[in-house]
Design a protein around this motif. Structure first.
Motif, short mmCIF file in Angstrom:
data_model
loop_
_atom_site.label_atom_id
_atom_site.label_comp_id
_atom_site.label_asym_id
_atom_site.label_seq_id
_atom_site.Cartn_x
_atom_site.Cartn_y
_atom_site.Cartn_z
N UNK A 1 42.89 -16.85 -15.75
CA UNK A 1 41.15 -17.40 -15.52
C UNK A 1 40.25 -16.11 -15.35
N UNK A 2 41.00 -14.92 -14.47
CA UNK A 2 39.89 -13.88 -14.56
C UNK A 2 39.72 -13.18 -15.89
N UNK A 3 40.79 -13.16 -16.84
CA UNK A 3 40.42 -12.41 -18.04
C UNK A 3 39.76 -13.38 -18.85
N UNK A 4 39.63 -14.59 -18.75
CA UNK A 4 38.78 -15.41 -19.68
C UNK A 4 37.44 -15.33 -19.00
N UNK A 5 37.34 -15.44 -17.74
CA UNK A 5 35.95 -15.20 -17.25
C UNK A 5 35.23 -13.81 -17.66
N UNK A 6 36.12 -12.84 -17.56
CA UNK A 6 35.45 -11.51 -17.80
C UNK A 6 35.04 -11.47 -19.17
N UNK A 7 35.78 -12.00 -20.06
CA UNK A 7 35.57 -12.30 -21.53
C UNK A 7 34.04 -12.96 -21.79
N UNK A 8 33.91 -13.91 -20.97
CA UNK A 8 32.62 -14.77 -21.04
C UNK A 8 31.63 -14.06 -20.64
N UNK A 9 31.78 -13.38 -19.39
CA UNK A 9 30.62 -12.39 -19.07
C UNK A 9 30.03 -11.30 -19.98
N UNK A 10 31.19 -10.55 -20.90
CA UNK A 10 30.92 -9.71 -21.67
C UNK A 10 30.25 -10.35 -22.91
N UNK A 11 30.53 -11.71 -23.30
CA UNK A 11 29.94 -12.08 -24.55
C UNK A 11 28.58 -12.51 -24.13
N UNK A 12 28.22 -13.03 -22.75
CA UNK A 12 26.92 -13.18 -22.50
C UNK A 12 26.08 -11.84 -22.56
N UNK A 13 26.69 -10.84 -21.92
CA UNK A 13 25.91 -9.70 -21.98
C UNK A 13 25.32 -9.06 -23.32
N UNK A 14 26.50 -9.20 -24.40
CA UNK A 14 26.39 -8.95 -25.51
C UNK A 14 25.32 -9.56 -26.31
N UNK A 15 25.27 -10.96 -26.00
CA UNK A 15 24.36 -12.01 -26.69
C UNK A 15 23.16 -11.63 -26.28
N UNK A 16 22.91 -11.33 -24.86
CA UNK A 16 21.56 -10.80 -24.39
C UNK A 16 21.05 -9.45 -24.76
N UNK A 17 21.90 -8.64 -24.99
CA UNK A 17 21.37 -7.30 -25.64
C UNK A 17 21.11 -7.68 -27.06
#
Length: 82
Positions: free
Chosen positions: A50-66
């Protein structure tokens, strides 16, 4: 919700985004039907996964934002006072 501001004097871009909570990752990995009892049971998702998936979601949101910031450019950002 998100806000983007550009400070022309310094060239800084300020970004504020609302990140999803950890609850977006389901606690259940899946479901299993037990024919002998005629019931469906939950197959839990390990906390580490769950933590790994959540970390991946945060990374994807950050990349999309940039990406959105760089694709839009300063003309689409509000100007923040220094």
């Amino acid at each position: 919700m998100h806000r983007i501001a550009f400070r022309p004097a310094t060239g800084d871009v300020l970004v504020e985004i609302q990140l999803p909570s950890e609850t977006i990752v389901p606690a259940a990995r899946g479901y299993r039907y037990v024919k002998s009892r005629d019931e469906t049971t939950v197959v839990p998702r390990p906390e580490k996964e769950r933590k790994e998936i959540y970390s991946s979601v945060l990374a994807q949101v950050a990349l999309r934002t940039v990406h959105e910031i760089l694709a839009g450019g300063p003309d689409e950002w509000s100007t923040a006072s220094p």
